[in-house]
Motif scaffolding. Sequence first.
Motif, short mmCIF file in Angstrom:
data_model
loop_
_atom_site.label_atom_id
_atom_site.label_comp_id
_atom_site.label_asym_id
_atom_site.label_seq_id
_atom_site.Cartn_x
_atom_site.Cartn_y
_atom_site.Cartn_z
N GLY A 73 0.77 -1.37 -0.15
CA GLY A 73 0.13 -0.04 -0.13
C GLY A 73 0.83 1.57 -0.36
N VAL A 74 1.07 1.42 1.04
CA VAL A 74 2.47 2.69 1.44
C VAL A 74 3.58 2.95 0.78
CG1 VAL A 74 3.36 4.66 2.99
CG2 VAL A 74 1.51 2.92 3.99
N ALA A 75 4.08 1.79 0.70
CA ALA A 75 5.59 2.16 -0.44
C ALA A 75 5.15 1.87 -1.75
CB ALA A 75 6.59 0.16 0.40
N ALA A 76 4.23 0.82 -2.20
CA ALA A 76 3.96 0.86 -3.73
C ALA A 76 3.23 1.67 -3.80
CB ALA A 76 2.72 0.33 -3.77
N ALA A 77 2.37 3.35 -3.29
CA ALA A 77 1.89 4.24 -3.56
C ALA A 77 2.84 5.51 -4.03
CB ALA A 77 0.49 4.72 -2.87
N LEU A 78 3.98 5.73 -2.94
CA LEU A 78 4.92 6.30 -2.83
C LEU A 78 6.26 5.56 -3.92
CD1 LEU A 78 6.28 6.49 0.97
CD2 LEU A 78 5.17 8.70 -0.50
N TYR A 79 6.36 4.36 -4.71
CA TYR A 79 7.46 4.34 -5.49
C TYR A 79 6.31 5.35 -6.84
CZ TYR A 79 9.38 1.62 -9.25
OH TYR A 79 10.04 1.22 -10.15
N VAL A 80 4.18 4.78 -6.74
CA VAL A 80 3.73 5.25 -8.03
C VAL A 80 4.13 6.40 -8.16
CG1 VAL A 80 1.52 5.73 -8.88
CG2 VAL A 80 2.97 3.59 -8.07
N ALA A 81 3.93 7.14 -7.04
CA ALA A 81 4.05 8.67 -6.34
C ALA A 81 5.67 9.63 -6.88
CB ALA A 81 4.07 9.77 -5.12
N GLY A 82 6.39 8.83 -7.00
CA GLY A 82 8.37 9.48 -7.31
C GLY A 82 8.01 9.15 -8.20
N ALA A 83 8.17 7.84 -9.34
CA ALA A 83 7.68 7.92 -10.78
C ALA A 83 6.78 9.00 -11.60
CB ALA A 83 7.27 6.76 -11.66
N CYS A 84 5.78 9.16 -10.86
CA CYS A 84 5.02 10.35 -11.43
C CYS A 84 5.67 11.95 -11.52
CB CYS A 84 3.67 10.54 -11.16
SG CYS A 84 2.79 9.09 -11.18
N SER A 85 6.01 12.05 -9.82
CA SER A 85 6.76 13.21 -9.75
C SER A 85 8.24 13.36 -10.94
CB SER A 85 6.96 13.81 -8.72
OG SER A 85 7.70 12.14 -7.84
N GLY A 86 8.72 12.28 -10.98
CA GLY A 86 10.01 12.03 -11.43
C GLY A 86 9.65 12.48 -13.08
N ALA A 87 8.83 11.46 -13.51
CA ALA A 87 8.43 11.76 -14.90
C ALA A 87 8.15 13.18 -15.27
CB ALA A 87 7.16 11.07 -15.41
N LEU A 88 7.50 14.20 -14.21
CA LEU A 88 7.20 15.44 -14.69
C LEU A 88 8.69 16.78 -14.06
CD1 LEU A 88 3.90 16.41 -13.45
CD2 LEU A 88 4.45 15.98 -15.66
N PHE A 89 9.33 16.21 -13.30
CA PHE A 89 10.57 16.78 -12.79
C PHE A 89 11.60 17.13 -14.45
CE2 PHE A 89 14.86 17.11 -10.96
CZ PHE A 89 14.84 18.42 -10.57
N TRP A 90 11.83 15.22 -14.26
CA TRP A 90 12.84 14.80 -15.25
C TRP A 90 12.64 15.24 -16.90
CZ3 TRP A 90 17.14 15.14 -12.61
CH2 TRP A 90 17.18 14.04 -11.52
N GLY A 91 11.50 15.16 -17.21
CA GLY A 91 11.02 15.59 -18.35
C GLY A 91 11.29 16.68 -18.85
#
Length: 505
Positions: A73-91
């Motif tokens: 739950g928490v770790a999976a959601a944080l991984y996904v949140a990291g992927a989303c924010s990372g995509a926008l930041f690095w993109g």
Amino acid sequence: MTTADAATGRTVTTDIPARLDRLPWSRWHWTIVIGLGTVWILDGLEVTVVGNIAGRLSEPGSGLAITSSQVTGVAAALYVAGACSGALFWGRLTDRFGRRKLFMITLAVYLAATALTAVSFQSWWFFLFRFLTGFGIGGEYAAINSAIDELIPAAYRGRVDLIINGSFWLGAVGGSLLSILALNTDFLAADVGWRLTFALGAVLALVILLVRRHVPESPRWLLIHGRDGEAEEVVSGIERQIESKQDGPLPPAHGEITIHQRRTVSFLEIGRTVFADYPKRATLGFALFIGQAFLYNAITFGFGAILTKFFDIPADHTGYYFAVIAVGNFLGPLLLGRLFDTVGRRVMISSTYLLSGLLLFGTAWLFGRGSLSATTLTACWCVVLFFASAGASSAYLTVSEIFPMETRAMSIAFFYALGTAAGGISGPMLFADLTGTGKVGDTVLAFSIGAALMCAAGLVAAFLAVKAERRSLEDIAKPLTAVTKKAGQASPPSPPSPPPSSSPA
């Protein structure tokens, strides 16, 4: 190549895109596939390992005070949140500072975060570095898809992009098998096995980082950002390598484009381009990403729970079943990828989405009737995901080729973040409740929701998908910096097909 202003390089007429697109498939292109594409294997390894070892992490003696629900739950959601924010930041940085610089940085972020996950001693440490691992992976999606599409010839772009994105499932196979080993305390102590799986991910990332050093910057990006001399050097070097391995010179390139070179494009211009200039294409991107995200969550999020609750499969044996459906996932892009370049994008995207949705509806019906065993349910999932995986991979291909080059990485990042957030955050919250009740009807509903959204996306693709097969990126979406379109630029001649043994599947 000619420049109207040699001092500033502001206006350039070039045939570099046409020269890249007319290249035959070669050993050099394989270096691009290996150097850039293998990171998806790491993503598949990460996601699968964490899901499969959740039970072991929550047991006494694991070395980490954490519950199974916190991992999934928490770790999976944080991984996904990291992927989303990372995509926008690095993109955004990828479009501004270049593909090569960013795909080196984002892989380094992933490597460091994964290594530090392996030494977790408290739950907060584990959560933090799961977020940062996702943050690096999210940036990889934008940087890698941009570079691949701009370096691979037009005639092969579809199949290569699909196979590379589909290689996520090779990592999933490895993750499933690794989790079986990590869960076996006869081989590894309870507080050691799961750490070694993360450490292995870091080692693989280091190997990929070393290979990636030989991948050049995208000549298309260099050209637009005032570095046309470097772009010419890169393309000439590629041509020399390929000519040295074949008899005779390369075929001539047909088509030129004139551009005003610029160093940056504002967020406002990116937004206006994507949503005002290409509203139908934006709608297509939304539909494809959300559809595939929910279908995958409908099947995979409650995968272990479904097998254990309804079929009494031991938790440490679910990895075998997941490895089987992961193979089915990879075979879809591998075997169907060529058709996206020959039959065409619209037919293949819409048909893979619709077929996978309809087949999942059929699976839900059979499951609801009690007609399936663990083996036959897994077989049904394999067939569904064979088509769904090709469709999901085509979503990344679509948004990376239907918008102008100056917005490419940011477009990939935006649609990836949107689909991942919808399917990866709200999806688990919805499907965890449905598959966790142990009621057949709730699981049937979970399957049906994913199937319905996949079918809806397939219908959108049937009407809005762009016929991008075998066309140059500049023809599919005119660069924002383009000044004029020279006669003959629209669609360079297709390069000769290479021998089957040397070409991507």
